[in-house]
Design a protein around this motif. Structure first.
Motif, PDB file in Angstrom:
ATOM      1  N   ASN A  23       0.843  -1.202   0.000  1.00 38.77           N
ATOM      2  CA  ASN A  23       0.000   0.000   0.000  1.00 38.77           C
ATOM      3  C   ASN A  23       0.878   1.252   0.000  1.00 38.77           C
ATOM      4  O   ASN A  23       0.598   2.218  -0.717  1.00 38.77           O
ATOM      5  N   GLU A  24       1.937   1.224   0.780  1.00 40.26           N
ATOM      6  CA  GLU A  24       2.839   2.381   0.842  1.00 40.26           C
ATOM      7  C   GLU A  24       3.550   2.600  -0.493  1.00 40.26           C
ATOM      8  O   GLU A  24       3.700   3.734  -0.947  1.00 40.26           O
ATOM      9  N   ARG A  25       3.987   1.527  -1.143  1.00 40.29           N
ATOM     10  CA  ARG A  25       4.644   1.665  -2.452  1.00 40.29           C
ATOM     11  C   ARG A  25       3.685   2.245  -3.483  1.00 40.29           C
ATOM     12  O   ARG A  25       4.065   3.087  -4.307  1.00 40.29           O
ATOM     13  N   THR A  26       2.441   1.806  -3.439  1.00 36.24           N
ATOM     14  CA  THR A  26       1.434   2.337  -4.365  1.00 36.24           C
ATOM     15  C   THR A  26       1.202   3.818  -4.111  1.00 36.24           C
ATOM     16  O   THR A  26       1.097   4.618  -5.046  1.00 36.24           O
ATOM     17  N   TYR A  27       1.131   4.186  -2.845  1.00 36.44           N
ATOM     18  CA  TYR A  27       0.964   5.595  -2.479  1.00 36.44           C
ATOM     19  C   TYR A  27       2.122   6.427  -3.015  1.00 36.44           C
ATOM     20  O   TYR A  27       1.914   7.502  -3.595  1.00 36.44           O
ATOM     21  N   LEU A  28       3.334   5.941  -2.851  1.00 34.86           N
ATOM     22  CA  LEU A  28       4.494   6.680  -3.343  1.00 34.86           C
ATOM     23  C   LEU A  28       4.474   6.809  -4.867  1.00 34.86           C
ATOM     24  O   LEU A  28       4.911   7.824  -5.411  1.00 34.86           O
ATOM     25  N   ALA A  29       3.953   5.807  -5.555  1.00 33.06           N
ATOM     26  CA  ALA A  29       3.824   5.901  -7.018  1.00 33.06           C
ATOM     27  C   ALA A  29       2.822   6.987  -7.403  1.00 33.06           C
ATOM     28  O   ALA A  29       3.056   7.752  -8.348  1.00 33.06           O
ATOM     29  N   TRP A  30       1.685   7.070  -6.674  1.00 30.78           N
ATOM     30  CA  TRP A  30       0.713   8.141  -6.929  1.00 30.78           C
ATOM     31  C   TRP A  30       1.361   9.501  -6.688  1.00 30.78           C
ATOM     32  O   TRP A  30       1.183  10.438  -7.482  1.00 30.78           O
ATOM     33  N   LEU A  31       2.110   9.631  -5.590  1.00 35.90           N
ATOM     34  CA  LEU A  31       2.768  10.911  -5.297  1.00 35.90           C
ATOM     35  C   LEU A  31       3.796  11.270  -6.362  1.00 35.90           C
ATOM     36  O   LEU A  31       3.884  12.421  -6.795  1.00 35.90           O
ATOM     37  N   ARG A  32       4.576  10.290  -6.785  1.00 33.59           N
ATOM     38  CA  ARG A  32       5.586  10.532  -7.813  1.00 33.59           C
ATOM     39  C   ARG A  32       4.927  11.007  -9.109  1.00 33.59           C
ATOM     40  O   ARG A  32       5.407  11.938  -9.760  1.00 33.59           O
ATOM     41  N   THR A  33       3.814  10.406  -9.470  1.00 34.05           N
ATOM     42  CA  THR A  33       3.090  10.811 -10.673  1.00 34.05           C
ATOM     43  C   THR A  33       2.531  12.222 -10.530  1.00 34.05           C
ATOM     44  O   THR A  33       2.627  13.040 -11.457  1.00 34.05           O
ATOM     45  N   GLY A  34       1.953  12.523  -9.366  1.00 32.71           N
ATOM     46  CA  GLY A  34       1.405  13.860  -9.135  1.00 32.71           C
ATOM     47  C   GLY A  34       2.473  14.938  -9.168  1.00 32.71           C
ATOM     48  O   GLY A  34       2.288  16.005  -9.774  1.00 32.71           O
ATOM     49  N   ILE A  35       3.600  14.667  -8.537  1.00 25.94           N
ATOM     50  CA  ILE A  35       4.697  15.639  -8.526  1.00 25.94           C
ATOM     51  C   ILE A  35       5.244  15.843  -9.941  1.00 25.94           C
ATOM     52  O   ILE A  35       5.542  16.968 -10.344  1.00 25.94           O
ATOM     53  N   SER A  36       5.350  14.761 -10.706  1.00 25.29           N
ATOM     54  CA  SER A  36       5.838  14.877 -12.089  1.00 25.29           C
ATOM     55  C   SER A  36       4.902  15.714 -12.942  1.00 25.29           C
ATOM     56  O   SER A  36       5.346  16.552 -13.735  1.00 25.29           O
ATOM     57  N   MET A  37       3.608  15.502 -12.752  1.00 25.11           N
ATOM     58  CA  MET A  37       2.630  16.271 -13.532  1.00 25.11           C
ATOM     59  C   MET A  37       2.668  17.751 -13.142  1.00 25.11           C
ATOM     60  O   MET A  37       2.614  18.634 -14.009  1.00 25.11           O
ATOM     61  N   ILE A  61      -3.378  24.266 -15.322  1.00 30.80           N
ATOM     62  CA  ILE A  61      -4.196  23.060 -15.434  1.00 30.80           C
ATOM     63  C   ILE A  61      -3.373  21.828 -15.062  1.00 30.80           C
ATOM     64  O   ILE A  61      -3.824  20.955 -14.313  1.00 30.80           O
ATOM     65  N   LEU A  62      -2.146  21.752 -15.571  1.00 25.60           N
ATOM     66  CA  LEU A  62      -1.290  20.606 -15.265  1.00 25.60           C
ATOM     67  C   LEU A  62      -0.897  20.570 -13.788  1.00 25.60           C
ATOM     68  O   LEU A  62      -0.825  19.490 -13.185  1.00 25.60           O
ATOM     69  N   ILE A  63      -0.662  21.725 -13.201  1.00 19.80           N
ATOM     70  CA  ILE A  63      -0.351  21.778 -11.769  1.00 19.80           C
ATOM     71  C   ILE A  63      -1.551  21.294 -10.959  1.00 19.80           C
ATOM     72  O   ILE A  63      -1.401  20.488 -10.025  1.00 19.80           O
ATOM     73  N   CYS A  64      -2.742  21.749 -11.308  1.00 24.12           N
ATOM     74  CA  CYS A  64      -3.961  21.295 -10.613  1.00 24.12           C
ATOM     75  C   CYS A  64      -4.164  19.791 -10.790  1.00 24.12           C
ATOM     76  O   CYS A  64      -4.548  19.101  -9.843  1.00 24.12           O
ATOM     77  N   ALA A  65      -3.902  19.292 -11.992  1.00 29.40           N
ATOM     78  CA  ALA A  65      -4.034  17.851 -12.225  1.00 29.40           C
ATOM     79  C   ALA A  65      -3.053  17.075 -11.351  1.00 29.40           C
ATOM     80  O   ALA A  65      -3.400  16.045 -10.771  1.00 29.40           O
ATOM     81  N   GLY A  66      -1.833  17.582 -11.219  1.00 30.24           N
ATOM     82  CA  GLY A  66      -0.852  16.932 -10.351  1.00 30.24           C
ATOM     83  C   GLY A  66      -1.280  16.933  -8.903  1.00 30.24           C
ATOM     84  O   GLY A  66      -1.116  15.937  -8.185  1.00 30.24           O
ATOM     85  N   LEU A  67      -1.863  18.037  -8.466  1.00 28.73           N
ATOM     86  CA  LEU A  67      -2.353  18.098  -7.089  1.00 28.73           C
ATOM     87  C   LEU A  67      -3.523  17.132  -6.881  1.00 28.73           C
ATOM     88  O   LEU A  67      -3.642  16.511  -5.814  1.00 28.73           O
ATOM     89  N   LEU A  68      -4.388  17.003  -7.887  1.00 26.34           N
ATOM     90  CA  LEU A  68      -5.494  16.048  -7.792  1.00 26.34           C
ATOM     91  C   LEU A  68      -4.987  14.610  -7.702  1.00 26.34           C
ATOM     92  O   LEU A  68      -5.520  13.798  -6.942  1.00 26.34           O
ATOM     93  N   VAL A  69      -3.974  14.279  -8.482  1.00 30.36           N
ATOM     94  CA  VAL A  69      -3.391  12.939  -8.427  1.00 30.36           C
ATOM     95  C   VAL A  69      -2.842  12.671  -7.025  1.00 30.36           C
ATOM     96  O   VAL A  69      -3.090  11.611  -6.445  1.00 30.36           O
ATOM     97  N   SER A  70      -2.112  13.628  -6.482  1.00 29.57           N
ATOM     98  CA  SER A  70      -1.549  13.460  -5.138  1.00 29.57           C
ATOM     99  C   SER A  70      -2.645  13.343  -4.082  1.00 29.57           C
ATOM    100  O   SER A  70      -2.552  12.528  -3.161  1.00 29.57           O
ATOM    101  N   ALA A  71      -3.693  14.136  -4.206  1.00 32.42           N
ATOM    102  CA  ALA A  71      -4.797  14.090  -3.242  1.00 32.42           C
ATOM    103  C   ALA A  71      -5.527  12.751  -3.326  1.00 32.42           C
ATOM    104  O   ALA A  71      -5.857  12.153  -2.290  1.00 32.42           O
TER     105      ALA A  71
END
Length: 115
Positions: A23-37, A61-71
């Motif tokens: 679960n933690e690894r998956t969370y970190l993948a979501w965060l990595r994707t959000g930060i990249s976006m 728009i891309l910054i907001c999308a990245g924040l949504l991914v992280s959230a």
């Protein structure tokens, strides 16, 4: 030498530790994707050749999308953690598809604005 149990620790029965670590690894993948976006949004807004209003809107728009991914990743991590602690698990079919669709649409809109 005695070992003290860390505060909040639970017994590692079955696959409990493995499940929480996954679960933690998956969370970190979501965060990595959000930060990249979000970083892509900053790059578009800052380094676009024309740097006009279109670049700023696309970047935002891309910054907001990245924040949504992280959230979403954070909410999902917490939800799965509670489920695992309770001994149950329900896959997120609707949430993942909705988040992916929304983020993809926002990215396409940002690209269309730049074109």
């Amino acid at each position: 030498m005695s070992r003290e149990t860390p505060r909040g620790a639970a017994p590692n029965t079955g696959s409990r530790a493995r499940d929480h670590l996954a679960n933690e690894r998956t969370y970190l993948a979501w965060l990595r994707t959000g930060i990249s976006m979000a970083a892509l949004g900053v790059a578009v807004a800052k380094f676009s050749p024309d740097r006009g209003l279109h670049a700023l809107v696309s970047g935002a728009i891309l910054i907001c999308a990245g924040l949504l991914v992280s959230a979403y990743g954070t909410a999902r991590y917490r939800s799965v953690g509670r489920q695992l602690d309770g001994g149950v698990y329900a896959p997120a079919r609707f949430g993942t598809v909705t988040a992916t669709t929304l983020i993809s649409l926002l990215a396409l809109i940002a690209v269309a604005i730049l074109a």
